[in-house]
Design an enzyme around this catalytic site. Structure first.
Site, mmCIF file in Angstrom:
data_model
loop_
_atom_site.group_PDB
_atom_site.id
_atom_site.type_symbol
_atom_site.label_atom_id
_atom_site.label_comp_id
_atom_site.label_asym_id
_atom_site.label_seq_id
_atom_site.Cartn_x
_atom_site.Cartn_y
_atom_site.Cartn_z
ATOM 1 N N HIS A 286 0.836 -1.197 0.000
ATOM 2 C CA HIS A 286 0.000 0.000 0.000
ATOM 3 C C HIS A 286 0.875 1.254 0.000
ATOM 4 O O HIS A 286 0.962 1.950 -1.006
ATOM 5 C CB HIS A 286 -0.924 -0.049 1.206
ATOM 6 N N HIS A 325 -1.457 -0.008 -11.816
ATOM 7 C CA HIS A 325 -2.368 0.358 -10.721
ATOM 8 C C HIS A 325 -3.620 -0.491 -10.824
ATOM 9 O O HIS A 325 -4.067 -0.794 -11.930
ATOM 10 C CB HIS A 325 -2.740 1.843 -10.818
ATOM 11 N N ASP A 381 3.653 6.831 -7.323
ATOM 12 C CA ASP A 381 4.889 6.515 -6.608
ATOM 13 C C ASP A 381 6.132 6.558 -7.482
ATOM 14 O O ASP A 381 7.244 6.458 -6.976
ATOM 15 C CB ASP A 381 4.781 5.121 -5.967
HETATM 16 N N1 CMC Z 1 5.759 -4.410 -13.746
HETATM 17 C C1 CMC Z 1 5.655 -5.402 -14.647
HETATM 18 N N2 CMC Z 1 4.512 -6.038 -14.962
HETATM 19 C C2 CMC Z 1 3.411 -5.633 -14.308
HETATM 20 C C3 CMC Z 1 3.436 -4.608 -13.345
HETATM 21 C C4 CMC Z 1 4.670 -3.978 -13.076
HETATM 22 N N3 CMC Z 1 4.750 -2.997 -12.189
HETATM 23 N N4 CMC Z 1 2.191 -4.407 -12.848
HETATM 24 C C5 CMC Z 1 1.414 -5.301 -13.481
HETATM 25 N N5 CMC Z 1 2.149 -6.033 -14.360
HETATM 26 C C6 CMC Z 1 1.643 -7.032 -15.295
HETATM 27 C C7 CMC Z 1 1.261 -8.329 -14.590
HETATM 28 O O1 CMC Z 1 2.353 -9.227 -14.554
HETATM 29 C C8 CMC Z 1 0.138 -8.821 -15.455
HETATM 30 O O2 CMC Z 1 0.707 -9.367 -16.640
HETATM 31 P P1 CMC Z 1 0.023 -10.673 -17.326
HETATM 32 O O3 CMC Z 1 -1.381 -10.260 -17.667
HETATM 33 O O4 CMC Z 1 0.863 -10.968 -18.506
HETATM 34 O O5 CMC Z 1 0.064 -11.730 -16.264
HETATM 35 C C9 CMC Z 1 -0.574 -7.533 -15.903
HETATM 36 O O6 CMC Z 1 0.435 -6.519 -15.851
HETATM 37 C C10 CMC Z 1 -1.755 -7.135 -15.023
HETATM 38 O O7 CMC Z 1 -1.272 -7.016 -13.686
HETATM 39 P P2 CMC Z 1 -2.118 -7.352 -12.373
HETATM 40 O O8 CMC Z 1 -1.197 -7.997 -11.388
HETATM 41 O O9 CMC Z 1 -3.384 -8.026 -12.734
HETATM 42 O O10 CMC Z 1 -2.489 -5.908 -11.882
HETATM 43 P P3 CMC Z 1 -3.078 -5.550 -10.463
HETATM 44 O O11 CMC Z 1 -4.159 -4.572 -10.704
HETATM 45 O O12 CMC Z 1 -3.438 -6.757 -9.673
HETATM 46 O O13 CMC Z 1 -1.832 -4.901 -9.734
HETATM 47 C C11 CMC Z 1 -0.340 -3.310 -8.853
HETATM 48 C C12 CMC Z 1 -1.688 -3.541 -9.541
HETATM 49 C C13 CMC Z 1 -0.224 -1.820 -8.483
HETATM 50 C C14 CMC Z 1 -0.256 -4.144 -7.558
HETATM 51 C C15 CMC Z 1 0.789 -3.714 -9.811
HETATM 52 O O14 CMC Z 1 0.675 -2.986 -11.013
HETATM 53 C C16 CMC Z 1 2.156 -3.542 -9.191
HETATM 54 O O15 CMC Z 1 2.617 -4.391 -8.443
HETATM 55 N N6 CMC Z 1 2.858 -2.387 -9.486
HETATM 56 C C17 CMC Z 1 4.150 -2.139 -8.899
HETATM 57 C C18 CMC Z 1 3.992 -1.650 -7.469
HETATM 58 C C19 CMC Z 1 3.528 -0.216 -7.405
HETATM 59 O O16 CMC Z 1 4.024 0.654 -8.092
HETATM 60 N N7 CMC Z 1 2.558 0.035 -6.494
HETATM 61 C C20 CMC Z 1 2.029 1.372 -6.262
HETATM 62 C C21 CMC Z 1 0.609 1.503 -6.678
HETATM 63 S S1 CMC Z 1 0.049 3.216 -6.597
HETATM 64 C C22 CMC Z 1 -0.133 3.533 -4.914
HETATM 65 C C23 CMC Z 1 -1.522 3.888 -4.491
HETATM 66 O O17 CMC Z 1 -2.321 4.406 -5.266
HETATM 67 O O18 CMC Z 1 -1.824 3.656 -3.317
#
Ligand code: CMC
Length: 467
Positions: A286, A325, A381
């Site tokens: 988070h 995100h 971030d």
């Molecule tokens: N780098 C590489 N690949 C990614 C990333 C990333 N940062 N984020 C998502 N993907 C890929 C993921 O592997 C998946 O690929 P595939 O469909 O081929 O399996 C696809 O994109 C969809 O990802 P997801 O895991 O379904 O996306 P999610 O909505 O569950 O996750 C997230 C969102 C923020 C947890 C994720 O994008 C992530 O871990 N980002 C890096 C951490 C980060 O920057 N977090 C801060 C978020 S903003 C803070 C706030 O608003 O509070």
């Protein structure tokens, strides 16, 4: 005589022919029965499923949604997000306009009371916040009890919880005056506790609030004041921090806000409810991503290493931190605004060479189909850690600083929850997967594996200061 099935089918057909299309018709294939559920605001009520039963003594159908990924937990008029379009609005005002024309304290007022304040309202609000920034000296003693290297977020979490013991009247959550005082005290005192936690970590004496300064200036003064009689931070830094505060003030039903609402629904005092929000924010999924971005940029070391790094990401060897995100499937509007303030921060501070790597990394990722096809764009971030670092704020304070403005959002959502007649204590259901109706077995008659469950072997102790 019509069967129940026929009656329900007729009702569904009547509703459709009467033009009432705001319904969902579902057929339970276990029984063949058809039900018509009202659709309101694009949702069906979870409780409407309970009528769907296989027999009279059946509990009824439930929905299963472990991370609330498709469940609206409340009605709210505080924050609107359109993730596909990259839109963020508070009470209808765009985040872009608020960052350009407003201040954090004004936005806090807007979040809590629903309207931008008039001049006299803002004066009163600012006066009240400014005059409640001090914490009781006993709370200072309480902080003294922490180890010298205690994580500042752990200290903030404990400090906010401890505030409830100093203001027992806050338990009267139905009293609007008490609710107002709690809002004021939380927004005013969280920055003081945040700065105290940093100074405890650094071994510096605590710096008291300065009422001549505005909200952001005062926080920077409490952080960085040394021997000078007065510490007035550079205007570029306090303004950039104020914008960062606005950007982090609220983000609808995120993990920590959900925690505040969930805990607050037990009618506990707001300090305890907000402490739950601080705890949720402490988690790396988070509040901790901007620190991870800095570590990633340091590892990349030079723009020349970016192609190899991106290949590793594509091979799923690592994540591109600060990208992607759950809600935004477009450029996070907050990331765009932060970028606009980077140059003025670097003019007022030492240049952070990591910014070159970050900009090149962003450019290359946005040129790459792997990221664009997955709708992965920079989030808030990606650049915020670089700015905090330029301001000489250490990485373990990033989440603490996130908690300062988010307190306004938590308070606004907590107040809204208590004014909503639909609010009940949050109490989800479960799908029970364990054993049932077992007979107690005497200890000597129990069979089990040889392995004894216990703590792992002791790790070496951390050295203690002065020990
Ligand atoms: N780098 C590489 N690949 C990614 C990333 C990333 N940062 N984020 C998502 N993907 C890929 C993921 O592997 C998946 O690929 P595939 O469909 O081929 O399996 C696809 O994109 C969809 O990802 P997801 O895991 O379904 O996306 P999610 O909505 O569950 O996750 C997230 C969102 C923020 C947890 C994720 O994008 C992530 O871990 N980002 C890096 C951490 C980060 O920057 N977090 C801060 C978020 S903003 C803070 C706030 O608003 O509070």
């Amino acid at each position: 005589m019509a069967t129940e099935q026929q009656t329900q089918d007729t009702n569904a057909a009547d509703a459709a022919s009467a033009g009432n299309t705001e319904t969902l018709t579902v057929t339970d294939n276990r029984t063949g029965k058809t039900y018509e559920l009202p659709i309101e605001d694009g949702t069906v009520k979870g409780m409407d499923l309970r009528q769907i039963k296989v027999s009279e003594d059946d509990f009824g159908l439930m929905s299963y949604d472990p991370a609330f990924t498709n469940t609206a937990s409340c009605r709210s008029s505080v924050t609107y997000i359109d993730g596909e379009a990259g839109i963020l609005e508070h009470r209808g005002y765009s985040i872009e306009q608020l960052c350009e024309r407003s201040t954090f304290l004004e936005v806090a007022y807007l979040l809590i009371f629903g309207e931008l304040p008039t001049g006299p309202q803002l004066d009163r609000w600012t006066f009240d916040i400014t005059h409640h920034t001090y914490v009781h000296e006993d709370l200072k003693q309480f902080f003294e009890g922490f180890r010298y290297d205690a994580h500042p977020m752990g200290m903030l979490l404990a400090g906010v919880g401890a505030l409830s013991t100093f203001y027992p009247d806050a338990k009267q959550i139905d009293d609007p005056e008490e609710r107002y005082m709690s809002a004021v005290r939380l927004i005013a005192k969280v920055p003081t506790l945040a700065a105290f936690s940093y100074r405890h970590n650094m071994g510096f004496p605590y710096a008291y609030p300065d009422n001549d300064l505005n909200f952001s200036e005062n926080f920077l003064s409490m952080m960085f004041k040394k021997t000078e009689a007065k510490h007035v931070p550079k205007a570029a830094l306090s303004r950039a921090l104020d914008v960062l505060f606005i950007l982090h003030a609220d983000h609808e039903q995120n993990c920590s806000t959900n925690a505040v609402r969930g805990v607050g629904s037990s009618d506990v005092d707001p300090y305890s409810a907000v402490a739950a929000g601080v705890a949720a924010l402490y988690g790396p999924l988070h509040g901790g991503a901007n620190e991870a971005v800095l570590k990633m940029l340091r590892r990349i070391e030079s723009p020349d290493n970016i192609p190899a790094f991106l290949e590793r990401v594509k091979e799923r060897g690592e994540k591109l931190m600060g990208f992607g995100h759950r809600v935004y499937k477009n450029y996070d509007p907050r990331a765009r605004i932060i970028q606009q303030h980077m140059d003025e921060v670097f003019e007022a501070t030492e240049y952070n060479p990591l910014v070159e790597i970050a900009r090149e990394l962003e450019k290359r990722a946005l040129d790459d189909d792997y990221f664009t096809s997955r709708k992965l764009y920079p989030n808030v971030d990606f650049y915020s850690g670089i700015i905090y670092e330029a301001m000489e704020i250490p990485a373990n304070m990033f989440t603490v600083i996130f908690a300062i403005p988010r307190t306004a959002g938590w308070v606004a959502q907590w107040m809204e929850m208590h004014e909503d007649p639909a609010t009940k204590i949050a109490r989800p259901r479960q799908i029970y997967t364990g054993a049932r109706e077992r007979d107690y077995v005497a200890i000597d008659d129990r069979d089990g594996p040889e392995k004894i469950v216990g703590p792992p072997a002791r790790r070496p102790k951390r050295p203690r200061r002065g020990a």
